[in-house]
Design an enzyme around this catalytic site. Structure first.
Site, PDB file in Angstrom:
ATOM      1  N   ARG A   1      -4.189   3.075  -4.418  1.00  0.00           N
ATOM      2  CA  ARG A   1      -4.365   3.094  -2.961  1.00  0.00           C
ATOM      3  C   ARG A   1      -3.110   3.688  -2.340  1.00  0.00           C
ATOM      4  O   ARG A   1      -2.134   3.968  -3.049  1.00  0.00           O
ATOM      5  CB  ARG A   1      -4.621   1.686  -2.431  1.00  0.00           C
ATOM      6  CG  ARG A   1      -3.443   0.763  -2.626  1.00  0.00           C
ATOM      7  CD  ARG A   1      -3.711  -0.668  -2.199  1.00  0.00           C
ATOM      8  NE  ARG A   1      -3.846  -0.814  -0.756  1.00  0.00           N
ATOM      9  CZ  ARG A   1      -3.730  -1.981  -0.123  1.00  0.00           C
ATOM     10  NH1 ARG A   1      -3.484  -3.089  -0.811  1.00  0.00           N
ATOM     11  NH2 ARG A   1      -3.847  -2.048   1.171  1.00  0.00           N
TER      12      ARG A   1
ATOM     13  N   ARG B   1      -6.090 -10.406   3.334  1.00  0.00           N
ATOM     14  CA  ARG B   1      -5.082 -11.197   4.046  1.00  0.00           C
ATOM     15  C   ARG B   1      -4.258 -10.273   4.954  1.00  0.00           C
ATOM     16  O   ARG B   1      -3.870  -9.184   4.542  1.00  0.00           O
ATOM     17  CB  ARG B   1      -4.178 -11.883   3.020  1.00  0.00           C
ATOM     18  CG  ARG B   1      -3.089 -12.755   3.610  1.00  0.00           C
ATOM     19  CD  ARG B   1      -2.162 -13.249   2.518  1.00  0.00           C
ATOM     20  NE  ARG B   1      -2.815 -14.199   1.658  1.00  0.00           N
ATOM     21  CZ  ARG B   1      -2.636 -14.261   0.326  1.00  0.00           C
ATOM     22  NH1 ARG B   1      -1.848 -13.389  -0.271  1.00  0.00           N
ATOM     23  NH2 ARG B   1      -3.257 -15.170  -0.383  1.00  0.00           N
ATOM     24  N   PRO B   2      -3.976 -10.684   6.194  1.00  0.00           N
ATOM     25  CA  PRO B   2      -3.175  -9.835   7.096  1.00  0.00           C
ATOM     26  C   PRO B   2      -1.810  -9.514   6.493  1.00  0.00           C
ATOM     27  O   PRO B   2      -1.170 -10.372   5.883  1.00  0.00           O
ATOM     28  CB  PRO B   2      -3.032 -10.706   8.350  1.00  0.00           C
ATOM     29  CG  PRO B   2      -4.176 -11.674   8.288  1.00  0.00           C
ATOM     30  CD  PRO B   2      -4.415 -11.930   6.833  1.00  0.00           C
ATOM     31  N   HIS B   3      -1.397  -8.275   6.641  1.00  0.00           N
ATOM     32  CA  HIS B   3      -0.113  -7.839   6.088  1.00  0.00           C
ATOM     33  C   HIS B   3       1.063  -8.442   6.842  1.00  0.00           C
ATOM     34  O   HIS B   3       0.978  -8.741   8.036  1.00  0.00           O
ATOM     35  CB  HIS B   3      -0.007  -6.315   6.136  1.00  0.00           C
ATOM     36  CG  HIS B   3      -0.734  -5.657   5.009  1.00  0.00           C
ATOM     37  ND1 HIS B   3      -0.844  -4.285   4.895  1.00  0.00           N
ATOM     38  CD2 HIS B   3      -1.373  -6.175   3.923  1.00  0.00           C
ATOM     39  CE1 HIS B   3      -1.521  -3.989   3.804  1.00  0.00           C
ATOM     40  NE2 HIS B   3      -1.853  -5.116   3.208  1.00  0.00           N
TER      41      HIS B   3
ATOM     42  N   LYS C   1      -7.984 -11.820  -0.470  1.00  0.00           N
ATOM     43  CA  LYS C   1      -8.331 -10.421  -0.253  1.00  0.00           C
ATOM     44  C   LYS C   1      -8.554 -10.196   1.244  1.00  0.00           C
ATOM     45  O   LYS C   1      -9.284 -10.929   1.901  1.00  0.00           O
ATOM     46  CB  LYS C   1      -9.591 -10.042  -1.041  1.00  0.00           C
ATOM     47  CG  LYS C   1      -9.524 -10.445  -2.510  1.00  0.00           C
ATOM     48  CD  LYS C   1      -8.308  -9.891  -3.214  1.00  0.00           C
ATOM     49  CE  LYS C   1      -8.172 -10.418  -4.635  1.00  0.00           C
ATOM     50  NZ  LYS C   1      -6.940 -10.010  -5.294  1.00  0.00           N
TER      51      LYS C   1
ATOM     52  N   GLY D   1      -6.624  -3.093  -5.765  1.00  0.00           N
ATOM     53  CA  GLY D   1      -8.062  -3.347  -5.734  1.00  0.00           C
ATOM     54  C   GLY D   1      -8.647  -3.624  -7.107  1.00  0.00           C
ATOM     55  O   GLY D   1      -9.846  -3.460  -7.328  1.00  0.00           O
ATOM     56  N   THR D   2      -7.795  -4.059  -8.049  1.00  0.00           N
ATOM     57  CA  THR D   2      -8.265  -4.271  -9.426  1.00  0.00           C
ATOM     58  C   THR D   2      -9.313  -5.376  -9.514  1.00  0.00           C
ATOM     59  O   THR D   2     -10.278  -5.265 -10.266  1.00  0.00           O
ATOM     60  CB  THR D   2      -7.091  -4.603 -10.365  1.00  0.00           C
ATOM     61  OG1 THR D   2      -6.384  -5.756  -9.865  1.00  0.00           O
ATOM     62  CG2 THR D   2      -6.129  -3.433 -10.472  1.00  0.00           C
TER      63      THR D   2
ATOM     64  N   LYS E   1      -2.128  -4.842  -6.586  1.00  0.00           N
ATOM     65  CA  LYS E   1      -2.520  -4.789  -5.170  1.00  0.00           C
ATOM     66  C   LYS E   1      -3.231  -3.480  -4.835  1.00  0.00           C
ATOM     67  O   LYS E   1      -3.185  -3.013  -3.696  1.00  0.00           O
ATOM     68  CB  LYS E   1      -1.316  -4.989  -4.235  1.00  0.00           C
ATOM     69  CG  LYS E   1      -0.520  -6.241  -4.486  1.00  0.00           C
ATOM     70  CD  LYS E   1      -1.380  -7.498  -4.546  1.00  0.00           C
ATOM     71  CE  LYS E   1      -2.081  -7.793  -3.243  1.00  0.00           C
ATOM     72  NZ  LYS E   1      -2.988  -8.986  -3.347  1.00  0.00           N
TER      73      LYS E   1
END
Length: 308
Positions: free
Chosen positions: A148, A273-275, A271, A67-68, A65
């Site tokens: 991140r 998606r709201p947390h 990608k 950004g790979t 999670k």
């Protein structure tokens, strides 16, 4: 009359000479044609035979999670890069590792000599057994680590698991219940442990020199991809072929999409998606918890990041 005959003979002689030259040229072309065809066929065959499945020269090792997928797709814009389309999980899944390097190679894309094969499996970073296994495959392999804000990463990690559970109609506890126990951050929560970057990086640095691991700022990659991609090109010894023209900001999705050869590509709907919800108070506790681990990580990599 005599001059007329002589002139006629000269014309006939000239025509005969020209005809002879034309016949020689035709024979020459006829004899060289098969050789040319053979040469062309040989060149094509040689090019085909040079295309092979090769072990990766670079691996995106994490973080989950972080950004790979975005990094992989952006590197794939480069003409000298070919990427494995799926996460292979060779080094961190025993069933796969037992199958050996022949199986691992078979998961890679076809490449030409001079092209770089890249695979990404974010689960590698936090798996204790992986660094030594990667080194055994290729001590010179180049490693990319995209990170991140660790607090944001925890929430994103939970959000993905929650989505997967709900898709299978399975219940899942709220994030705050998993994260906080008796008013304090629970250090046993797995998603939290994955964000302790310094612990995992320490294991990699026991095996690989620091110069073989390139750290990518995942938050910066989302805000402005090009500078991070240029640094990655340098690290991978690639010619600078990716340009700002390869990116455009999609206002609907809220992040950058890719442009190549007149075609655009955006990452899938997961990608951005709201947390999942987390109270401000709980998030502040999470940020405080990561202050010391983050400082240790900054010292290890020789740079700092604008994290909470």
């Amino acid at each position: 009359m005599l001059w007329t005959v002589i002139l006629a003979l000269l014309v006939l002689l000239l025509l005969q000479t020209q005809l002879s030259v034309c016949l020689r040229e035709l024979r020459s072309r006829s004899s060289s044609s098969p050789a040319s065809s053979s040469s062309s066929s040989s060149s094509s065959s040689s090019s085909y035979n040079a295309t092979q499945l090769r072990l990766p020269g670079a691996i995106i090792i994490g973080v989950r999670k972080g950004g790979t997928r975005a990094l992989l797709e952006m590197l794939n814009l480069h003409p000298d890069v070919e990427v494995a389309k799926a996460e292979v999980h060779y080094f961190n899944v025993e069933e796969h590792y037992r199958r050996g390097l022949a199986w691992y190679r078979a998961q890679m894309p076809l490449t030409l000599p001079g092209q770089l094969t890249v695979e990404k499996t974010p689960g590698y970073f936090a798996s204790p057994q992986v660094p030594a296994r990667v080194w055994e495959m290729n001590p010179a392999v180049r490693l990319l680590l995209i990170v991140r804000d660790p607090a944001e990463r925890v929430v994103s990690d939970y959000t993905q698991v929650l989505h997967n559970r709900l898709t299978r109609h399975k219940p899942y506890q709220p994030l705050e219940e998993l994260l906080i126990h008796k008013g304090h951050i629970d250090p046993g929560y797995k998603a939290l442990q994955r964000s302790l970057y310094y612990q995992h990086l320490a294991r990699w640095l026991e095996v690989f020199p620091r110069g073989q691991i390139h750290v990518v700022d995942g938050d910066a990659l989302i805000r402005d991809p090009f500078p991070e991609l240029r640094e990655a090109e340098r690290f991978l010894d690639l010619q600078p072929r990716i340009s700002p023209d390869n990116f455009y900001y999609n206002t609907t999705k809220g992040f950058y999409c890719l442009l190549s050869a007149g075609h655009d590509k955006c990452l899938d709907e997961s990608k951005g998606r709201p947390h999942a919800p987390l109270s401000t108070q709980a998030f502040k506790k999470l940020c405080r918890y990561f202050r010391k681990p983050n400082k240790l990580f900054f010292e290890m990599v020789g740079r700092s990041f604008s994290w909470c």
